[in-house]
Scaffold this motif. Structure first.
Motif, PDB file in Angstrom:
ATOM      1  N   ALA A  40      58.862  27.782  26.529  1.00 39.37           N
ATOM      2  CA  ALA A  40      58.162  28.682  25.605  1.00 39.37           C
ATOM      3  C   ALA A  40      56.771  28.140  25.290  1.00 39.37           C
ATOM      4  CB  ALA A  40      58.962  28.852  24.321  1.00 39.37           C
ATOM      5  N   ALA A  41      55.748  28.954  25.530  1.00 40.76           N
ATOM      6  CA  ALA A  41      54.364  28.542  25.278  1.00 40.76           C
ATOM      7  C   ALA A  41      53.694  29.547  24.353  1.00 40.76           C
ATOM      8  CB  ALA A  41      53.596  28.458  26.593  1.00 40.76           C
ATOM      9  N   ALA A  42      52.821  29.046  23.500  1.00 42.72           N
ATOM     10  CA  ALA A  42      52.087  29.924  22.591  1.00 42.72           C
ATOM     11  C   ALA A  42      51.097  30.776  23.371  1.00 42.72           C
ATOM     12  CB  ALA A  42      51.348  29.098  21.547  1.00 42.72           C
ATOM     13  N   PHE A  43      50.978  32.052  22.999  1.00 44.97           N
ATOM     14  CA  PHE A  43      49.930  32.881  23.572  1.00 44.97           C
ATOM     15  C   PHE A  43      48.578  32.313  23.116  1.00 44.97           C
ATOM     16  CE2 PHE A  43      53.458  36.022  23.376  1.00 44.97           C
ATOM     17  CZ  PHE A  43      53.483  36.400  24.701  1.00 44.97           C
ATOM     18  N   PRO A  44      47.631  32.122  24.038  1.00 41.20           N
ATOM     19  CA  PRO A  44      46.367  31.465  23.680  1.00 41.20           C
ATOM     20  C   PRO A  44      45.625  32.123  22.513  1.00 41.20           C
ATOM     21  CG  PRO A  44      46.590  31.565  26.054  1.00 41.20           C
ATOM     22  CD  PRO A  44      47.723  32.378  25.490  1.00 41.20           C
ATOM     23  N   GLU A  45      45.537  33.450  22.506  1.00 36.46           N
ATOM     24  CA  GLU A  45      44.807  34.110  21.422  1.00 36.46           C
ATOM     25  C   GLU A  45      45.558  34.024  20.098  1.00 36.46           C
ATOM     26  OE1 GLU A  45      41.698  35.546  21.137  1.00 36.46           O
ATOM     27  OE2 GLU A  45      41.347  34.536  23.069  1.00 36.46           O
ATOM     28  N   MET A  46      46.874  33.953  20.149  1.00 31.69           N
ATOM     29  CA  MET A  46      47.638  33.756  18.922  1.00 31.69           C
ATOM     30  C   MET A  46      47.428  32.349  18.375  1.00 31.69           C
ATOM     31  SD  MET A  46      49.272  36.338  17.684  1.00 31.69           S
ATOM     32  CE  MET A  46      49.588  38.031  18.199  1.00 31.69           C
ATOM     33  N   ARG A  47      47.378  31.373  19.272  1.00 39.23           N
ATOM     34  CA  ARG A  47      47.076  30.007  18.838  1.00 39.23           C
ATOM     35  C   ARG A  47      45.695  29.970  18.171  1.00 39.23           C
ATOM     36  NH1 ARG A  47      49.038  25.148  20.224  1.00 39.23           N
ATOM     37  NH2 ARG A  47      50.169  25.981  22.036  1.00 39.23           N
TER      38      ARG A  47
ATOM     39  N   PHE B  96      47.094  47.007  18.762  1.00 41.16           N
ATOM     40  CA  PHE B  96      46.504  46.635  20.045  1.00 41.16           C
ATOM     41  C   PHE B  96      47.395  47.237  21.121  1.00 41.16           C
ATOM     42  CE2 PHE B  96      45.008  43.445  17.097  1.00 41.16           C
ATOM     43  CZ  PHE B  96      43.685  43.246  17.462  1.00 41.16           C
ATOM     44  N   PRO B  97      47.089  48.462  21.591  1.00 38.11           N
ATOM     45  CA  PRO B  97      47.995  49.152  22.520  1.00 38.11           C
ATOM     46  C   PRO B  97      48.297  48.368  23.784  1.00 38.11           C
ATOM     47  CG  PRO B  97      46.324  50.654  21.683  1.00 38.11           C
ATOM     48  CD  PRO B  97      45.913  49.281  21.264  1.00 38.11           C
ATOM     49  N   GLY B  98      47.363  47.555  24.233  1.00 41.92           N
ATOM     50  CA  GLY B  98      47.568  46.775  25.448  1.00 41.92           C
ATOM     51  C   GLY B  98      48.304  45.474  25.230  1.00 41.92           C
ATOM     52  N   GLY B  99      48.799  45.244  24.029  1.00 39.31           N
ATOM     53  CA  GLY B  99      49.564  44.036  23.749  1.00 39.31           C
ATOM     54  C   GLY B  99      48.725  42.771  23.846  1.00 39.31           C
ATOM     55  N   GLN B 100      49.319  41.716  24.387  1.00 42.30           N
ATOM     56  CA  GLN B 100      48.645  40.425  24.428  1.00 42.30           C
ATOM     57  C   GLN B 100      47.412  40.433  25.326  1.00 42.30           C
ATOM     58  OE1 GLN B 100      49.145  37.785  22.617  1.00 42.30           O
ATOM     59  NE2 GLN B 100      51.076  38.312  21.633  1.00 42.30           N
ATOM     60  N   ARG B 101      47.361  41.302  26.324  1.00 40.74           N
ATOM     61  CA  ARG B 101      46.176  41.329  27.189  1.00 40.74           C
ATOM     62  C   ARG B 101      44.985  41.933  26.463  1.00 40.74           C
ATOM     63  NH1 ARG B 101      45.483  46.459  29.087  1.00 40.74           N
ATOM     64  NH2 ARG B 101      47.316  47.829  29.158  1.00 40.74           N
ATOM     65  N   GLU B 102      45.228  42.649  25.383  1.00 43.09           N
ATOM     66  CA  GLU B 102      44.146  43.256  24.603  1.00 43.09           C
ATOM     67  C   GLU B 102      43.873  42.512  23.302  1.00 43.09           C
ATOM     68  OE1 GLU B 102      43.151  47.497  22.357  1.00 43.09           O
ATOM     69  OE2 GLU B 102      44.687  47.410  23.922  1.00 43.09           O
ATOM     70  N   PHE B 103      44.889  41.870  22.757  1.00 41.27           N
ATOM     71  CA  PHE B 103      44.739  41.184  21.473  1.00 41.27           C
ATOM     72  C   PHE B 103      43.716  40.057  21.566  1.00 41.27           C
ATOM     73  CE2 PHE B 103      45.802  37.621  18.707  1.00 41.27           C
ATOM     74  CZ  PHE B 103      45.865  38.234  17.464  1.00 41.27           C
ATOM     75  N   THR B 104      42.854  39.969  20.556  1.00 39.23           N
ATOM     76  CA  THR B 104      41.968  38.819  20.437  1.00 39.23           C
ATOM     77  C   THR B 104      42.040  38.303  19.012  1.00 39.23           C
ATOM     78  OG1 THR B 104      39.965  40.036  19.787  1.00 39.23           O
ATOM     79  CG2 THR B 104      40.369  39.747  22.160  1.00 39.23           C
ATOM     80  N   ALA B 105      41.939  36.997  18.879  1.00 38.20           N
ATOM     81  CA  ALA B 105      41.960  36.384  17.562  1.00 38.20           C
ATOM     82  C   ALA B 105      40.805  36.894  16.715  1.00 38.20           C
ATOM     83  CB  ALA B 105      41.891  34.858  17.707  1.00 38.20           C
ATOM     84  N   ARG B 106      39.638  37.060  17.321  1.00 35.72           N
ATOM     85  CA  ARG B 106      38.462  37.499  16.573  1.00 35.72           C
ATOM     86  C   ARG B 106      38.643  38.900  16.015  1.00 35.72           C
ATOM     87  NH1 ARG B 106      35.277  35.741  13.263  1.00 35.72           N
ATOM     88  NH2 ARG B 106      35.155  33.888  14.604  1.00 35.72           N
ATOM     89  N   ALA B 107      39.186  39.820  16.817  1.00 33.38           N
ATOM     90  CA  ALA B 107      39.381  41.188  16.334  1.00 33.38           C
ATOM     91  C   ALA B 107      40.365  41.219  15.173  1.00 33.38           C
ATOM     92  CB  ALA B 107      39.867  42.082  17.470  1.00 33.38           C
TER      93      ALA B 107
END
Length: 233
Positions: free
Chosen positions: A90-97, A209-220
């Motif tokens: 299990a690895a943290a999603f980079p933008e979530m980190r 974020f309709p695209g899920g993790q591929r669309e999510f950004t920490a900044r947004a």
């Protein structure tokens, strides 16, 4: 500029939201069912239970496949299999980190509220290197009802010492988004399963974020949280 006191607390779901642990959950479930004579358990069947607590999932599977083993025995076996896999995979999603880093720098209170067992939560956070950042944790084992009921989120708010209205939930699955709404909390929705962004629970989220993790950004997410994004998306 808003201060940390002005910002809401953030309550994260764990699996599929903070960390990519769903493959480990799937494999643990597949192995468990195979050990009890059930073959052919596939990802699509697993995906239908994403966001639902382990106990509730196993209760449904036990009934579906008429398993003789007691629920508590299945639960212990599933947790053992999952922990073996999750500790190393299990690895943290980079933008979530990155998002948790931004929040920590501002002193924003954070918690994890998950359908996983307490042992699984602690193992996954440690393996992902997030355990020091998220010391407040609530497992579905510690409340009366799992998601989509609001119990884990309400307990997280209680432990953080804030009102439910002062919390924002980050979720990847419709049952969790429904639980957040039932708790009276705002919700950032980051769908894990492709094609679920149109689910009513996600459409009702405050930030989607309709695209899920591929669309999510920490900044947004951070800009929305601090009001810089100007409302909902």
């Amino acid at each position: 500029m808003s201060t940390a006191r002005d910002l809401p607390a953030v309550v994260f779901d764990l699996d599929g939201t903070l960390v990519d642990s769903e493959p480990a959950y799937f494999e643990a479930g597949r192995r468990l069912l195979a050990a009890h004579g059930v073959d052919g358990f596939g990802w699509e069947e697993h995906a239908a239970f994403i966001g639902i607590g382990t106990r509730e999932t196993l209760r449904a599977l036990r009934e579906r496949y008429a398993l003789d083993a007691p629920l508590e025995e299945l639960l212990a076996e599933k947790n053992r299999l999952y922990l073996e896999l999750a500790r190393t995979s299990a690895a943290a999603f980079p933008e979530m980190r990155a998002f948790t880093s931004m929040l920590a720098e501002r002193g924003v209170p954070m918690a994890v509220a998950s359908g996983s067992s307490r042992a699984a939560i602690e193992a996954v956070l440690a393996g992902a290197g997030l355990d020091d950042r998220l010391p407040v944790r609530v497992s579905a084992e510690e409340v009366a009802r799992g998601k989509p009921e609001p119990d884990v989120f309400l307990e997280a708010a209680r432990r953080l010492g804030v009102s439910p209205a002062a919390c924002v939930v980050v979720e990847d699955a419709p049952p969790g988004a429904r639980a957040a709404r039932a708790a009276g909390m705002r919700c950032i929705a980051v769908p894990y399963v492709e094609g679920t962004s149109g689910d009513p629970a996600f459409r009702a989220a405050d930030l989607l974020f309709p695209g899920g993790q591929r669309e999510f950004t920490a900044r947004a997410a951070y800009d929305w949280l601090t009001g810089a994004a100007g409302g909902t998306r």
